[in-house]
Enzyme design. Sequence first.
Site, PDB file in Angstrom:
ATOM      1  N   TYR A  10      14.918  10.094  45.020  1.00 19.72           N
ATOM      2  CA  TYR A  10      16.134   9.412  45.483  1.00 19.72           C
ATOM      3  C   TYR A  10      15.805   8.303  46.470  1.00 19.72           C
ATOM      4  CZ  TYR A  10      18.461  13.519  43.478  1.00 19.72           C
ATOM      5  OH  TYR A  10      18.890  14.510  42.636  1.00 19.72           O
TER       6      TYR A  10
ATOM      7  N   HIS B  33      12.046  18.509  38.837  1.00 17.60           N
ATOM      8  CA  HIS B  33      13.146  17.541  38.745  1.00 17.60           C
ATOM      9  C   HIS B  33      13.283  16.919  37.342  1.00 17.60           C
ATOM     10  CE1 HIS B  33      15.304  14.008  41.037  1.00 17.60           C
ATOM     11  NE2 HIS B  33      16.040  14.517  40.077  1.00 17.60           N
TER      12      HIS B  33
END
Length: 324
Positions: free
Chosen positions: A64, A129
């Site tokens: 992110y 992820h």
Amino acid sequence: TSVKAMAKVELRELGNTGLKLSCVGFGASPLGNVFGPVSDEEAVGSVREAFRRGINFFDTSPYYGGTLSEKVLGKTLKALGVPRSEYIVATKCGRYAEGFDFSADRVTKSIDESLERLQLDYVDILQCHDIEFGNLDQIVNETIPTLQKLKEAGKIHFIGITGLPLGVFTYVLDRVPPGTVDVVLSYCHYSINDSALEDLLPYLKSKGVGVISASPLAMGLLTERGPPEWHPASPELKSTCQAAALYCKERGKNISKLAMQYSLSNKDISSVLVGMNSVKQVEENVAAAVELSTVGKDEQTISEVEAILKPVKNQTWPSGIQQS
Ligand code: NAD
């Protein structure tokens, strides 16, 4: 301050972990400027307000904002000086700004880098992820066993996997020893427009896996403002959601509040992770949760919105690489 104004969100057990997560979780991807720039004051203010209202669960990833989300979250938690035992941090491994790498070497280095950016000694949950972009057999045979070593070393307490297509969860959970994967993070599959996760909940329960459901606002589709430029939904899905948002607005209702209440209603979901980057958003999302547990949800308007969204119900988008 009145009692009502200070009402806190409820805690829910996460699978067999013993962790009690706030039913509203703080998605920290916006702290990586993923939805637009966020100042340090806004970041600290949002996280401070979150704690005040009983939010104890924070989710981030090295991906992110190209590590920015982890850095800002770490700095913010430190600035607030909250005791480590009072909050739960989840981060991820295997997905980076540079691309995907679920190898043992990379994820072993990755956790040390994450802990440094977060200024923490351990994370509560480390998740692989977006595993649909990796080789699922590598996830089963290499990545998860590596995460077990990190668990033994005390750098992480629990192991999770995240992804968009739901089939990746069953693929992995059917192939690892029971109890190995503690948590599943699904996103965009338990919102008013897409509730496909519901069918998988009994299976996940039977495996003793805790369930986190992210993106209750469908990454911006279920907001008055609408989704960011990069949103992967089809033009039809985007315009139908905007029509539903407008329908609510014209009746003095807020689609985001309805969406939060819809997602929070299912108690088999331990935490609904919503991305937040302002005090106002924290206040609104907490208020939605508190209203749900005190007076209940606005069933009438939710079913009207469901009717508008029916033509696009459970419509999703491709994610990941083809696997045989
Ligand atoms: P989301 O559905 O939570 O939407 C976030 C957007 O809605 C942001 O623009 C935010 O500013 C806005 N918003 C928040 N509260 C609002 C309110 N009350 N009114 C109007 N707008 C509001 O989507 P998300 O941020 O992508 O998902 C939440 C979190 O879940 C992420 O931050 C991340 O931590 C996690 N997540 C993980 C994965 C994964 O692991 N693959 C995928 C998606 C999300």
